[in-house]
Enzyme design. Structure first.
Site, PDB file in Angstrom:
ATOM      1  N   GLY A 132       0.841  -1.194   0.000  1.00 34.37           N
ATOM      2  CA  GLY A 132       0.000   0.000   0.000  1.00 34.37           C
ATOM      3  C   GLY A 132       0.870   1.235   0.000  1.00 34.37           C
ATOM      4  O   GLY A 132       2.092   1.144   0.174  1.00 34.37           O
ATOM      5  N   LYS A 133       0.283   2.371  -0.219  1.00 34.25           N
ATOM      6  CA  LYS A 133       1.011   3.640  -0.139  1.00 34.25           C
ATOM      7  C   LYS A 133      -0.015   4.750  -0.065  1.00 34.25           C
ATOM      8  O   LYS A 133      -1.145   4.588  -0.540  1.00 34.25           O
ATOM      9  CB  LYS A 133       1.877   3.833  -1.397  1.00 34.25           C
ATOM     10  CG  LYS A 133       3.002   4.834  -1.226  1.00 34.25           C
ATOM     11  CD  LYS A 133       4.220   4.199  -0.584  1.00 34.25           C
ATOM     12  CE  LYS A 133       5.322   5.192  -0.359  1.00 34.25           C
ATOM     13  NZ  LYS A 133       6.547   4.512   0.113  1.00 34.25           N
ATOM     14  N   GLY A 134       0.388   5.891   0.500  1.00 33.28           N
ATOM     15  CA  GLY A 134      -0.543   7.006   0.573  1.00 33.28           C
ATOM     16  C   GLY A 134       0.196   8.312   0.448  1.00 33.28           C
ATOM     17  O   GLY A 134       1.435   8.339   0.436  1.00 33.28           O
TER      18      GLY A 134
END
Ligand code: NAD
Length: 431
Positions: free
Chosen positions: A119-121
């Protein structure tokens, strides 16, 4: 192997799925998949993110006006466990970049053998222009907006460019307030006082050195007494330089955004770290010859650790590189084209997905310690890190030897192989 009809799924219309960083990741997935003769059904799934979240983040600024920022969280794949990846605050953040970085986290977590998906944000904002209060307000509102989608068993953010342990403390606090009780495992990279792990701060640099030591050994050489050049003197670069010199390597040049410093007899890394803490950069440091960042990359040395930015070694300078070994401390410092040129020249490259995996490995330890409420001493953290990162390095090294490919392709193949086996076992995509 099944033959595939086209149902139009390859007709990508979404702009964010055409970002160069994501396309690069897809090329690597394809190459790694080919090496292990992966099922095309599996590859088709791995080439698309599972969920992309966009949120509006209204923030009352210090002048009382409200500004609305855009925030993202991409949950790329959860085959191996909860989503895991950092939060970036930078003015260039967009959905395409976040998707690309999330895909890389899936690949990295898999190759490191961690029980995590990818994931990444991020938020499109220049954090250097915010006051501390504005940054806190922004972080708290962003956390609320993505709150329904994150959690210790769902998705665990961490710091990345523009965010730090303080940012994680605010995220943990906001999430805990909304749940009604303390949930320290919702993020990693926290300060030690509120559930962070000892050793997390220097973990990525230490991982770079563990991997470098292993590769020197594999190539019948020794890190001790070798000449090392480090580009970037921030968290990763300064710790990598420090731990390399602690192990008897001669760090002959380092650089930061202000330029480089060279001393053929070896630099005093600890003194330089103290200098940067005091003066913010290496500008003005005079115990060595000043050189440019371009010159630094071309120095004759045993190993080069690029630990600053992406794309610093490309087709324009790859032929001129004199280092024998390159260990990628930064994410993506070598372009795919440069990797191919250098591999042909006989330069040994340890790819970022292994070399800088130390950060996420110790994040994993933090999450484990939080869930047990039992905390390890720093020696235990470091020795467990060494064991995990060296295993990952060895797996990729063996694959590279067996298939006669470079370590980047080999690491990709190891990663895709683990994901494929897990997907098949879960019955998601039977052949
Ligand atoms: P940082 O901001 O602490 O340090 C970056 C360093 O690079 C600074 O010294 C800066 O002056 C220098 N720099 C900037 N522009 C430069 C240029 N043009 N030439 C030479 N030096 C330049 O960042 P960091 O946390 O050390 O991260 C560095 C890289 O490592 C990034 O690619 C990041 O994504 C990656 N990475 C970091 C971690 C981590 O745990 N910090 C983990 C994995 C990957």
């Amino acid at each position: 192997m099944s033959s595939q009809k086209s149902y139009g799924e390859d007709l990508v219309v979404e702009e964010h799925l055409r970002h160069p960083l994501f396309l690069n990741a897809l090329e690597s997935v394809e190459e790694g998949g080919k090496l292990i003769n992966a099922d095309p059904n599996i590859l088709a799934r791995l080439k698309r993110p599972k969920r992309c979240i966009v949120v509006s983040v209204p923030v009352r600024m210090d002048d009382y006006n409200v500004r609305v920022f855009t925030g993202y969280r991409v949950q790329y794949n959860s085959t191996l466990g909860p989503y895991k990846g950092g939060i970036r605050y930078h003015q260039n953040v967009n959905m395409g970049e976040v998707v690309g970085l999330a895909a890389l986290m899936m690949i990295k977590n898999s190759v490191m053998g961690l029980p995590y998906g990818g994931g990444k944000g991020g938020i499109t904002v220049d954090p250097t222009k915010l006051s501390r209060t504005e940054k806190q307000n922004l972080t708290r509102r962003y956390t609320s907006e993505i709150g329904p989608f994150i959690g210790p068993n769902k998705d665990i953010p961490a710091p990345d460019v523009g965010t730090d342990p303080q940012t994680m403390a605010w995220m943990m606090d906001t999430y805990s307030q909304e749940q009604g009780y303390t949930q320290s495992g919702v993020v990693t990279g926290k300060p030690v006082e509120i559930g962070g792990s000892l050793g997390r701060n220097g973990a990525t640099g230490l991982g770079v050195v563990y991997v470098a030591e292993r590769i020197f050994e594999r190539l019948g050489r020794s890190l001790k007494g070798s000449r090392i050049v480090v580009q970037g003197f921030g968290n990763v670069g300064s710790h990598a330089a420090l731990y390399a010199s602690d192990r008897g390597a001669k760090v002959i040049a380092v650089s930061d955004v202000s330029g480089g410093v060279f001393n053929g007899d070896g630099l005093n890394v600890k003194e330089m770290m103290d200098y940067v803490t005091k003066n913010k950069s290496l500008a003005g440091y005079d115990r060595g010859q000043r050189i440019s960042n371009d010159e630094l990359l071309l120095l004759d040395c045993d190993a080069l650790f690029p630990c600053a930015l992406e794309g610093v070694i490309g087709a324009h300078n790859a032929e001129k590189i004199k280092a024998k070994i390159i260990v990628e401390g930064a994410n993506g410092p070598l372009t795919n084209e440069a990797t191919k040129i250098l591999h042909k020249k006989g330069v040994f490259i340890v790819p970022d997905i292994i070399a800088n995996g130390g950060g996420v490995v110790v994040s994993y330890f933090e999450w484990v310690q939080d869930s047990m409420s039992f905390f390890w001493d720093e020696d235990e953290v470091n020795s467990r890190l060494k064991s995990i990162i060296i295993k990952a390095c060895d797996r990729a090294y063996t694959m590279a030897q067996e298939k006669n490919v470079d370590m980047r392709q080999a690491a990709m193949a190891v990663s895709i192989d683990r994901l494929q086996r897990a997907m098949l076992l879960r019955g998601l995509y039977p052949r």
